[in-house]
Design a protein around this motif. Structure first.
Motif, PDB file in Angstrom:
ATOM      1  N   GLN A   1     -28.688 -11.791 -60.234  1.00  0.00           N
ATOM      2  CA  GLN A   1     -29.367 -12.807 -61.028  1.00  0.00           C
ATOM      3  C   GLN A   1     -30.558 -13.374 -60.265  1.00  0.00           C
ATOM      4  N   ILE A   2     -30.377 -13.606 -58.965  1.00  0.00           N
ATOM      5  CA  ILE A   2     -31.458 -14.138 -58.145  1.00  0.00           C
ATOM      6  C   ILE A   2     -32.594 -13.121 -58.034  1.00  0.00           C
ATOM      7  N   GLN A   3     -32.245 -11.843 -57.906  1.00  0.00           N
ATOM      8  CA  GLN A   3     -33.281 -10.805 -57.842  1.00  0.00           C
ATOM      9  C   GLN A   3     -34.082 -10.762 -59.130  1.00  0.00           C
ATOM     10  N   LYS A   4     -33.424 -10.907 -60.247  1.00  0.00           N
ATOM     11  CA  LYS A   4     -34.136 -10.908 -61.530  1.00  0.00           C
ATOM     12  C   LYS A   4     -35.087 -12.102 -61.620  1.00  0.00           C
ATOM     13  N   LEU A   5     -34.642 -13.249 -61.106  1.00  0.00           N
ATOM     14  CA  LEU A   5     -35.468 -14.453 -61.178  1.00  0.00           C
ATOM     15  C   LEU A   5     -36.662 -14.386 -60.226  1.00  0.00           C
ATOM     16  N   THR A   6     -36.451 -13.832 -59.023  1.00  0.00           N
ATOM     17  CA  THR A   6     -37.492 -13.874 -57.998  1.00  0.00           C
ATOM     18  C   THR A   6     -38.273 -12.577 -57.852  1.00  0.00           C
ATOM     19  N   GLN A   7     -37.698 -11.473 -58.341  1.00  0.00           N
ATOM     20  CA  GLN A   7     -38.278 -10.142 -58.161  1.00  0.00           C
ATOM     21  C   GLN A   7     -38.296  -9.729 -56.686  1.00  0.00           C
ATOM     22  N   ILE A   8     -37.415 -10.320 -55.881  1.00  0.00           N
ATOM     23  CA  ILE A   8     -37.292  -9.943 -54.467  1.00  0.00           C
ATOM     24  C   ILE A   8     -35.959  -9.230 -54.278  1.00  0.00           C
ATOM     25  N   PRO A   9     -35.964  -7.937 -53.986  1.00  0.00           N
ATOM     26  CA  PRO A   9     -34.707  -7.200 -53.826  1.00  0.00           C
ATOM     27  C   PRO A   9     -34.058  -7.441 -52.475  1.00  0.00           C
ATOM     28  N   GLY A  10     -32.740  -7.251 -52.424  1.00  0.00           N
ATOM     29  CA  GLY A  10     -32.028  -7.260 -51.157  1.00  0.00           C
ATOM     30  C   GLY A  10     -31.838  -8.623 -50.535  1.00  0.00           C
ATOM     31  N   VAL A  11     -32.161  -9.692 -51.250  1.00  0.00           N
ATOM     32  CA  VAL A  11     -32.070 -11.042 -50.705  1.00  0.00           C
ATOM     33  C   VAL A  11     -31.232 -11.894 -51.647  1.00  0.00           C
ATOM     34  N   THR A  12     -30.442 -12.806 -51.091  1.00  0.00           N
ATOM     35  CA  THR A  12     -29.664 -13.720 -51.917  1.00  0.00           C
ATOM     36  C   THR A  12     -29.668 -15.096 -51.273  1.00  0.00           C
TER      37      THR A  12
ATOM     38  N   LEU B   1     -26.132  -4.112 -48.839  1.00  0.00           N
ATOM     39  CA  LEU B   1     -26.207  -5.253 -47.944  1.00  0.00           C
ATOM     40  C   LEU B   1     -27.293  -6.204 -48.425  1.00  0.00           C
ATOM     41  N   TYR B   2     -26.983  -7.488 -48.442  1.00  0.00           N
ATOM     42  CA  TYR B   2     -27.940  -8.511 -48.841  1.00  0.00           C
ATOM     43  C   TYR B   2     -28.163  -9.472 -47.678  1.00  0.00           C
ATOM     44  N   ILE B   3     -29.378  -9.945 -47.550  1.00  0.00           N
ATOM     45  CA  ILE B   3     -29.701 -10.942 -46.546  1.00  0.00           C
ATOM     46  C   ILE B   3     -29.587 -12.324 -47.198  1.00  0.00           C
ATOM     47  N   GLY B   4     -28.744 -13.189 -46.633  1.00  0.00           N
ATOM     48  CA  GLY B   4     -28.540 -14.523 -47.183  1.00  0.00           C
ATOM     49  C   GLY B   4     -29.504 -15.520 -46.575  1.00  0.00           C
ATOM     50  N   LEU B   5     -30.271 -16.210 -47.435  1.00  0.00           N
ATOM     51  CA  LEU B   5     -31.294 -17.155 -46.989  1.00  0.00           C
ATOM     52  C   LEU B   5     -31.114 -18.517 -47.653  1.00  0.00           C
ATOM     53  N   ASP B   6     -31.878 -19.477 -47.155  1.00  0.00           N
ATOM     54  CA  ASP B   6     -31.971 -20.792 -47.773  1.00  0.00           C
ATOM     55  C   ASP B   6     -32.693 -20.651 -49.120  1.00  0.00           C
ATOM     56  N   TRP B   7     -32.694 -21.709 -49.916  1.00  0.00           N
ATOM     57  CA  TRP B   7     -33.211 -21.659 -51.280  1.00  0.00           C
ATOM     58  C   TRP B   7     -34.718 -21.442 -51.428  1.00  0.00           C
ATOM     59  N   PRO B   8     -35.624 -21.788 -50.458  1.00  0.00           N
ATOM     60  CA  PRO B   8     -37.060 -21.798 -50.756  1.00  0.00           C
ATOM     61  C   PRO B   8     -37.661 -20.500 -51.267  1.00  0.00           C
ATOM     62  N   PHE B   9     -37.049 -19.349 -50.964  1.00  0.00           N
ATOM     63  CA  PHE B   9     -37.633 -18.105 -51.482  1.00  0.00           C
ATOM     64  C   PHE B   9     -37.541 -18.026 -53.007  1.00  0.00           C
ATOM     65  N   MET B  10     -36.766 -18.932 -53.611  1.00  0.00           N
ATOM     66  CA  MET B  10     -36.659 -18.981 -55.066  1.00  0.00           C
ATOM     67  C   MET B  10     -37.661 -19.942 -55.681  1.00  0.00           C
ATOM     68  N   ALA B  11     -38.503 -20.546 -54.849  1.00  0.00           N
ATOM     69  CA  ALA B  11     -39.371 -21.631 -55.301  1.00  0.00           C
ATOM     70  C   ALA B  11     -40.472 -21.183 -56.255  1.00  0.00           C
ATOM     71  N   GLY B  12     -40.668 -19.878 -56.416  1.00  0.00           N
ATOM     72  CA  GLY B  12     -41.675 -19.407 -57.353  1.00  0.00           C
ATOM     73  C   GLY B  12     -41.259 -19.518 -58.807  1.00  0.00           C
ATOM     74  N   CYS B  13     -40.016 -19.888 -59.053  1.00  0.00           N
ATOM     75  CA  CYS B  13     -39.527 -20.045 -60.426  1.00  0.00           C
ATOM     76  C   CYS B  13     -39.979 -21.404 -60.957  1.00  0.00           C
ATOM     77  N   ASN B  14     -40.913 -21.396 -61.901  1.00  0.00           N
ATOM     78  CA  ASN B  14     -41.478 -22.648 -62.404  1.00  0.00           C
ATOM     79  C   ASN B  14     -40.431 -23.556 -63.013  1.00  0.00           C
ATOM     80  N   GLU B  15     -39.398 -22.959 -63.614  1.00  0.00           N
ATOM     81  CA  GLU B  15     -38.355 -23.753 -64.269  1.00  0.00           C
ATOM     82  C   GLU B  15     -37.705 -24.738 -63.296  1.00  0.00           C
ATOM     83  N   LEU B  16     -37.621 -24.337 -62.031  1.00  0.00           N
ATOM     84  CA  LEU B  16     -37.015 -25.170 -61.003  1.00  0.00           C
ATOM     85  C   LEU B  16     -37.712 -26.524 -60.915  1.00  0.00           C
ATOM     86  N   TRP B  17     -39.034 -26.485 -60.853  1.00  0.00           N
ATOM     87  CA  TRP B  17     -39.811 -27.702 -60.609  1.00  0.00           C
ATOM     88  C   TRP B  17     -39.970 -28.538 -61.867  1.00  0.00           C
TER      89      TRP B  17
END
Length: 460
Positions: free
Chosen positions: A169-180, A291-307
């Motif tokens: 779901q996060i990959q679909k939202l951010t278009q960044i593969p391999g990251v969660t 394998l997924y790399i687990g990160l803090d939330w900011p890489f999802m910040a490009g989703c306008n709905e968030l803000w």
């Protein structure tokens, strides 16, 4: 032991913008990236963290005074100060046993990877303070240190499982593969999920309405800068600002919503080369896992709905703070509720209208839990002498992360005093987690087909 403690504190003093990129360089070299490429990606990631912190700080500096003016104009007296997350992390690190949480998180993660109980490698070690804070709250309620570490360990396990099941779901939202995202705030998904399922049965709310949907129907009024201006003007009006300050706040809101997606692109630029390198490395090693790399939330910040959702929630949060019986906290430092926005984004798949509805319905949970923990947090501040608090005042955090988990499991720790209600609630919460996990697994399977056709996967 003292040497280890000092070493950990030295690294933490570097801050996330330096600490996380250093880890990413190490990971990059392990998967045979060229040093120059690993360094460049890591430095870009550090810039992204700095940029996001600057924009979030700018927005909070603009909106928080307006929010405080709104409550002041209401005439309500709320004596719990909302310090936001920064003083909470300071109090967490003041706990003498805080540094022991690092090996707890790392060992659990490595064991779960070895026994194939997770596919997520959590490199977001900076936010280990969240587990420490949970432990401190548990001790404040029950006074039991072993149970505090046990509950923090449970949080570590659940964060990794969340990282696994949310990745598609996060990959679909951010278009960044391999990251969660392995931030603890995602555990609030468990509370939001049943409500979101109920919204499936409301005709208007079962449509997917995101920022792009709005742009197609209301044109320029759905553009980031225009939405930011309108929301800023409305907040300034609620605060009874003079016309000049209302317009200034409107432009500041427009600037914030314009800059967020720009900064978010830096995360994509930084993470894409590392993602590709890890993918190639793992393909050579294994063929049956991801394998997924687990990160803090900011890489999802490009989703306008968030803000958009978070800014719309500002007046809603203030209204709840004023009218909720028993609430004692004045929203200020935590007025921008990321602790709600990120889980709501994931649970709804970026459905802006549902995110707003979820915010309206669940904001009281944050305020009540913040009020409940205010005496514990205040006593901790006084005992450690880290933060000075005046007599008659309390310190808390209006958007306290994973409020349901922390409240319920802190209550469960009271089993040492012969109280079993909290344990029953904790078992019920774990049941909801299982329901959420199965539901998101089904969604992930559906998304996999779509994502396989558009991006690379990180395979073991």
């Amino acid at each position: 032991m003292e040497v280890l403690k000092n070493a950990i504190h030295f690294v933490l003093d570097l801050g996330a913008p330096v600490f996380v990129p250093l880890i990413m360089i190490i990971v990059g070299l392990i998967v045979r990236m060229k040093f120059r490429d690993a360094f460049s990606s890591a430095l870009t990631l550090g810039l992204a963290f700095i940029g996001m912190n600057m924009v979030v700080g700018f927005m909070m500096d603009s909106i928080s005074p307006a929010a405080q003016a709104f409550v002041k104009n209401s005439g309500i007296n709320l004596n719990a100060i909302d310090g936001g997350w920064t003083p909470m992390s300071t109090l967490a690190w003041a706990w003498p046993l805080a540094f022991l949480m690092f090996p707890v998180q790392i060992i659990i993660n490595l064991l779960m990877l070895a026994f194939k109980q997770t596919n997520t490698l959590n490199v977001d070690l900076w936010n280990v303070w969240g587990k420490i804070f949970t432990a401190v709250l548990v001790i404040g309620v029950s006074g039991n240190i072993p149970l505090a570490f046990l509950i923090a360990a449970i949080q570590v396990v659940l964060e990794l499982k969340m990282g696994d099941v949310n990745q598609k779901q996060i990959q679909k939202l951010t278009q960044i593969p391999g990251v969660t995202c392995t931030h603890g705030m995602t555990l609030f998904n468990v509370f939001l999920y049943p409500i979101n399922r109920l919204l499936d049965y409301i005709p208007f709310l079962n449509k997917h309405i995101d920022a792009n949907w709005l742009k197609q129907r209301i044109g320029i009024f759905a553009e980031n800068h225009v939405m930011g201006f309108i929301i800023g003007v409305l907040i300034g009006t609620f605060a009874q600002y003079p016309p000049q300050k209302i317009l200034i706040l409107g432009v500041q809101g427009a600037a914030a919503l314009t800059l967020f997606p720009m900064v978010a692109r830096l995360f994509m630029e930084a993470l894409a080369p590392l993602s590709d390198s890890i993918s190639e490395y793992m393909k050579r090693k294994y063929s049956d896992r991801q394998l997924y790399i687990g990160l803090d939330w900011p890489f999802m910040a490009g989703c306008n709905e968030l803000w958009v959702a978070m800014i719309i929630w500002v007046p809603i949060t203030l209204l709840w703070a004023v009218i909720l019986p028993g609430n004692n906290i004045l929203p200020f430092g935590g007025i921008i509720n990321l602790s709600l926005a990120v889980p709501a984004l994931i649970v709804t798949g970026g459905n802006l209208l549902r995110m707003i509805v979820l915010g309206v319905l669940t904001t009281p949970v944050f305020l009540y839990v913040a009020t409940y923990f205010a005496p514990t947090i205040t006593n901790l501040a006084k005992d450690t002498h880290v933060i000075n608090i005046k007599d008659g005042q309390f310190l808390s955090w209006s958007s306290i992360e994973l409020p349901d988990f922390r409240y319920i499991f802190a209550q469960a720790s009271n089993i040492v005093h012969g109280e079993f209600l909290g344990l029953v609630l904790a078992i019920g919460w774990l049941g909801l987690f299982y329901w959420y996990y199965k539901g998101m697994q089904k969604r992930a399977n559906q998304l996999s087909t779509e994502l396989d056709g558009t991006s690379h996967h990180m395979s073991l």
